[in-house]
Scaffold this motif. Structure first.
Motif, mmCIF file in Angstrom:
data_model
loop_
_atom_site.group_PDB
_atom_site.id
_atom_site.type_symbol
_atom_site.label_atom_id
_atom_site.label_comp_id
_atom_site.label_asym_id
_atom_site.label_seq_id
_atom_site.Cartn_x
_atom_site.Cartn_y
_atom_site.Cartn_z
ATOM 1 N N TYR B 156 0.830 -1.202 0.000
ATOM 2 C CA TYR B 156 0.000 0.000 0.000
ATOM 3 C C TYR B 156 0.870 1.261 0.000
ATOM 4 C CZ TYR B 156 -2.988 3.482 2.389
ATOM 5 O OH TYR B 156 -3.644 4.610 2.766
ATOM 6 N N ARG B 157 1.907 1.232 0.832
ATOM 7 C CA ARG B 157 2.742 2.432 0.980
ATOM 8 C C ARG B 157 3.568 2.726 -0.276
ATOM 9 N NH1 ARG B 157 1.048 4.943 5.001
ATOM 10 N NH2 ARG B 157 0.387 3.648 6.758
ATOM 11 N N VAL B 158 4.024 1.681 -0.974
ATOM 12 C CA VAL B 158 4.901 1.956 -2.122
ATOM 13 C C VAL B 158 4.109 2.328 -3.379
ATOM 14 C CG1 VAL B 158 6.787 0.462 -1.370
ATOM 15 C CG2 VAL B 158 4.984 -0.446 -2.853
ATOM 16 N N CYS B 159 2.820 2.129 -3.361
ATOM 17 C CA CYS B 159 2.046 2.386 -4.583
ATOM 18 C C CYS B 159 2.116 3.855 -4.966
ATOM 19 C CB CYS B 159 0.592 1.964 -4.393
ATOM 20 S SG CYS B 159 -0.425 2.292 -5.855
ATOM 21 N N PRO B 160 2.526 4.144 -6.203
ATOM 22 C CA PRO B 160 2.592 5.547 -6.654
ATOM 23 C C PRO B 160 1.200 6.195 -6.667
ATOM 24 C CG PRO B 160 3.708 4.080 -8.197
ATOM 25 C CD PRO B 160 2.979 3.212 -7.238
ATOM 26 N N LEU B 161 0.159 5.388 -6.693
ATOM 27 C CA LEU B 161 -1.196 5.925 -6.677
ATOM 28 C C LEU B 161 -1.893 5.488 -5.390
ATOM 29 C CD1 LEU B 161 -2.079 5.305 -10.426
ATOM 30 C CD2 LEU B 161 -1.415 7.448 -9.331
ATOM 31 N N ILE B 162 -1.168 5.647 -4.275
ATOM 32 C CA ILE B 162 -1.670 5.231 -2.974
ATOM 33 C C ILE B 162 -3.025 5.884 -2.703
ATOM 34 C CG2 ILE B 162 -0.324 7.058 -1.864
ATOM 35 C CD1 ILE B 162 -0.007 5.244 0.583
ATOM 36 N N GLU B 163 -3.910 5.110 -2.112
ATOM 37 C CA GLU B 163 -5.271 5.552 -1.797
ATOM 38 C C GLU B 163 -6.165 5.666 -3.034
ATOM 39 O OE1 GLU B 163 -7.528 6.079 0.828
ATOM 40 O OE2 GLU B 163 -5.975 4.794 1.683
ATOM 41 N N GLU B 164 -5.608 5.434 -4.203
ATOM 42 C CA GLU B 164 -6.467 5.407 -5.394
ATOM 43 C C GLU B 164 -6.448 4.001 -5.986
ATOM 44 O OE1 GLU B 164 -6.076 8.803 -8.225
ATOM 45 O OE2 GLU B 164 -4.430 9.318 -6.869
ATOM 46 N N ALA B 165 -5.233 3.538 -6.369
ATOM 47 C CA ALA B 165 -5.131 2.217 -6.962
ATOM 48 C C ALA B 165 -5.230 1.142 -5.886
ATOM 49 C CB ALA B 165 -3.821 2.077 -7.718
ATOM 50 N N ILE B 166 -4.740 1.441 -4.728
ATOM 51 C CA ILE B 166 -4.775 0.441 -3.655
ATOM 52 C C ILE B 166 -5.225 1.134 -2.362
ATOM 53 C CG2 ILE B 166 -2.328 0.667 -3.096
ATOM 54 C CD1 ILE B 166 -2.265 -2.369 -2.661
ATOM 55 N N THR B 167 -6.198 0.542 -1.709
ATOM 56 C CA THR B 167 -6.701 1.120 -0.455
ATOM 57 C C THR B 167 -6.669 0.030 0.610
ATOM 58 O OG1 THR B 167 -8.931 0.552 -1.146
ATOM 59 C CG2 THR B 167 -8.239 2.819 -1.525
ATOM 60 N N LEU B 168 -6.852 0.445 1.869
ATOM 61 C CA LEU B 168 -6.913 -0.538 2.946
ATOM 62 C C LEU B 168 -8.366 -0.636 3.395
ATOM 63 C CD1 LEU B 168 -3.704 0.343 4.984
ATOM 64 C CD2 LEU B 168 -4.053 -1.514 3.348
ATOM 65 N N ASN B 169 -8.882 -1.834 3.376
ATOM 66 C CA ASN B 169 -10.278 -2.055 3.713
ATOM 67 C C ASN B 169 -10.349 -2.558 5.159
ATOM 68 O OD1 ASN B 169 -12.985 -2.240 3.384
ATOM 69 N ND2 ASN B 169 -12.912 -4.284 2.449
ATOM 70 N N LEU B 170 -10.986 -1.803 6.010
ATOM 71 C CA LEU B 170 -10.993 -2.096 7.448
ATOM 72 C C LEU B 170 -12.101 -3.091 7.789
ATOM 73 C CD1 LEU B 170 -9.678 -1.252 10.136
ATOM 74 C CD2 LEU B 170 -11.487 0.461 10.329
ATOM 75 N N THR B 171 -11.706 -4.237 8.354
ATOM 76 C CA THR B 171 -12.717 -5.185 8.834
ATOM 77 C C THR B 171 -12.314 -5.696 10.222
ATOM 78 O OG1 THR B 171 -11.561 -6.940 7.658
ATOM 79 C CG2 THR B 171 -13.507 -6.049 6.587
ATOM 80 N N GLN B 172 -13.201 -6.437 10.829
ATOM 81 C CA GLN B 172 -12.919 -6.936 12.163
ATOM 82 C C GLN B 172 -12.093 -8.213 12.076
ATOM 83 O OE1 GLN B 172 -16.281 -8.318 14.324
ATOM 84 N NE2 GLN B 172 -15.334 -8.008 16.327
ATOM 85 N N ASN B 173 -11.127 -8.339 12.994
ATOM 86 C CA ASN B 173 -10.336 -9.565 13.046
ATOM 87 C C ASN B 173 -11.093 -10.585 13.871
ATOM 88 O OD1 ASN B 173 -8.506 -11.604 13.495
ATOM 89 N ND2 ASN B 173 -6.742 -10.232 13.769
ATOM 90 N N THR B 174 -11.722 -11.534 13.230
ATOM 91 C CA THR B 174 -12.555 -12.486 13.971
ATOM 92 C C THR B 174 -11.719 -13.513 14.716
ATOM 93 O OG1 THR B 174 -12.744 -13.714 11.910
ATOM 94 C CG2 THR B 174 -14.632 -12.344 12.525
ATOM 95 N N ARG B 175 -10.448 -13.635 14.362
ATOM 96 C CA ARG B 175 -9.594 -14.583 15.079
ATOM 97 C C ARG B 175 -9.361 -14.109 16.516
ATOM 98 N NH1 ARG B 175 -4.201 -14.694 15.749
ATOM 99 N NH2 ARG B 175 -3.937 -13.058 14.184
#
Ligand code: SF4
Ligand code: SF4
Ligand code: SF4
Ligand code: SF4
Lengths: 291, 266
Positions: B156-175
């Protein structure tokens, strides 16, 4: 080929008459030309001197003059691609050049495979290998036709999948990989299977450039053919020996001394090897002038 | 003279001889063409990880347009591009790159496209962010550190189009039940396929890989339309006076079974 009994010492007469250097001068110049053209392309990757970029398929000289192989560009055209102007201009430049100096000057003065097949031819003579599978001279023109027809159906440049000419030149600059296997195959083919098999019968690139140089002014002429003593050395060294006879022996039937056949590669080997200095570089118009 | 004899032996090639010779030649060449065509079809299905330079025409057109000159290769300042060699799983002589080894740095001036004399790399590509070299796919959820609940985030951090081409999708850790998962999600309409994510993935073998678009992308049926887009274009309901039946919500379902719905009762 009917080579005289002293075939093991081809060129001996010439060396005695003119000395070793004069008997090899055009050959040496051609090698210098072939190697230095390759060297120029290598200057970039090896020494970061970018006088010329690319390879024989397309290149850029001094960052401004485009060059492109018209044979290859025509194939891309038949595959349905309309090339950019740069490539078209480059192909025109190359076409004009070979139209003027003789199409197969590409073969004898530029093509890297020529060194391979010339060596095979030389070794074949040295080892006295006479057996040779006769291939039809028309074969290369059929292959040439195939190179232009297959892209119509497949949509890509089919010959480039195996074209050893571009593969060798590209490989020497960008890395050969398994490409060597193909080059070795051609060497062995010429050495053991067919005399002058590749360049003289198979290679469609040679066939194409033959057509490009059909009307080129620069030609080799047997202008002193009356001095010929029938030693047959020129036939032995010529990569396309069938082109010599009409010019050399045509006096009786009124054929001019200029080697008109466009299969002649303008390599000048016949000029070198002739002890009697029968051959000279000349122009196609010399025939008319004589009449 | 010996010469004369040889002469008469060579010159008058009989018509029949000539025809048989040409016939042989034509047939062998036909076979050769067929063989080459088949070899070509095979080599068209190239390795899943070989990517074309920016601006490359779609594969079929590219193979007809590229003259294998390597001008793009020589003008790439990062040595990203290579020309395929014989028997490599990419069509011989054509330029490609392996993102895991050297990704494309997405130069602003796109020197590779400028260098191409044939238009195999389309000169209409002037903004490198519009390049479509491939699509990154998070292929292995089981090894991706982020998906396992760690905070790696490197792709995610190295993407030249961070937050556009690659985003972080927040979900719950069920483990663990108490932590979050930041799942990297690639958006194929924006991803250029430069391969920086694959190159940077910290795993032994990257969990995120860039693939040629033909391989990675789905495609709608030609007749498919997104209803909401059509509605927007038309500016009204597409099917007027549609009978609107009451929606059955999961909560209602749960109520009827008399169990507590997720998130508690309203
Ligand atoms: S015939 Fe073909 S391989 Fe031989 S020198 Fe000419 S172009 Fe090169
Ligand atoms: S005729 Fe002379 S110049 Fe022409 S190809 Fe033969 S040896 Fe070379
Ligand atoms: S955009 Fe730059 S880094 Fe990417 S392939 Fe082209 S020249 Fe190389
Ligand atoms: S510059 Fe263009 S034609 Fe040359 S190898 Fe690259 S893509 Fe092919």
């Amino acid at each position: 080929m009917s080579v005289s009994a002293k075939s093991t010492v081809i060129g001996q007469d010439a060396i005695i008459e003119k000395g070793w250097l004069k008997t090899h001068q055009w050959l040496l110049l051609r090698r210098v030309s072939q190697l230095s053209i390759l060297g120029l392309f290598l200057l970039g990757p090896l020494a970061s001197i970018w006088w010329i970029k690319g390879n024989l398929s397309a290149s850029l000289l001094f960052g401004t003059i485009p060059m492109a192989d018209p044979f290859l560009l025509l194939q891309t055209f038949f595959s349905g691609h309309q090339p950019d102007l740069t490539a078209i201009l480059g192909a025109l430049i190359i076409f004009t050049f070979y139209f003027l100096v003789g199409g197969r000057v590409f073969c004898s003065w530029v093509c890297p495979v020529n060194i391979v097949t010339d060596s095979a031819g030389w070794l074949r003579r040295r080892l006295g290998l006479r057996k040779s599978t006769q291939l039809a001279r028309s074969l290369r023109y059929w292959i040439l036709a195939m190179c232009f027809i297959t892209p119509l159906f497949t949509g890509y440049v089919v010959w480039e999948l195996i074209n050893p000419v571009s593969m060798l030149h590209r490989g020497l600059i960008f890395g050969m990989g398994m490409g060597w296997s193909l080059i070795i195959a051609i060497f062995l083919f010429d050495l053991f299977i067919s005399r002058r098999g590749w360049c003289g019968h198979v290679c469609p690139m040679g066939a194409f450039y033959s057509l490009v140089g059909k009307y080129s002014p620069l030609k080799v002429s047997a202008s002193d053919r009356s001095k010929c003593n029938d030693c047959m050395d020129c036939y032995a060294v010529c990569p396309e020996p069938q082109v010599i006879r009409p010019a050399l022996k045509g006096e009786a039937s009124g054929v001019g001394p200029v080697i008109i056949a466009s299969d002649c590669t303008n390599c000048g080997r016949c000029i070198d090897i002739c002890a009697k200095d029968v051959f000279h570089y000349s122009s196609r118009f010399a025939n008319k002038a004589e009449k | 003279m010996a010469n004369k004899k040889a002469n008469s032996k060579q010159q008058p090639v009989s018509r029949r001889q000539f025809l048989t010779d040409s016939g042989h030649a034509a047939c062998s060449v036909g076979l050769l063409g067929l063989g080459l065509g088949m070899y070509g079809e095979q080599s068209k299905t190239h390795a899943a990880l070989a990517l074309r330079p920016p601006g490359a025409l779609i594969e079929d057109d590219f193979l007809g347009a590229c003259v294998r000159c390597g001008l793009c290769v020589e003008d790439c300042p990062y040595d990203t591009l290579k020309l395929a060699r014989l028997f490599e799983p990419v069509t011989t002589g054509t330029p490609y790159f392996d993102a895991r080894k050297v990704p494309c740095e997405m130069c602003d001036d796109i020197p590779c496209v400028k260098a191409c004399p044939t238009g195999a790399l389309d000169p209409k590509l002037t903004n490198i962010d519009d390049a479509k070299m491939g699509v990154a796919v998070l292929i292995d959820r089981e090894t991706c550190l982020n998906i396992q609940g760690l905070r790696c985030d490197v792709c995610y951090r190295v993407c030249p189009l961070i937050e556009e081409a690659i985003t972080l999708n927040l979900t719950q850790n069920t483990r663990t039940g108490v932590h979050a998962i930041f799942e990297p999600v690639v958006h194929s309409d924006i991803c250029t396929g430069c391969g920086k994510c694959e190159h940077a993935c910290v795993l032994e073998e990257a969990a995120i890989k860039v693939m040629p678009r033909e391989l990675a992308k789905g495609e709608l049926g030609k007749h498919y339309r997104w209803g909401w887009e059509e509605k927007e274009k038309a500016g009204r309901e597409l099917v007027p006076n549609i009978i609107d039946l009451p929606n059955r919500m999961p909560a209602t379902e749960a109520e009827s079974l008399n169990i507590a719905p997720v998130g508690g009762n309203k």
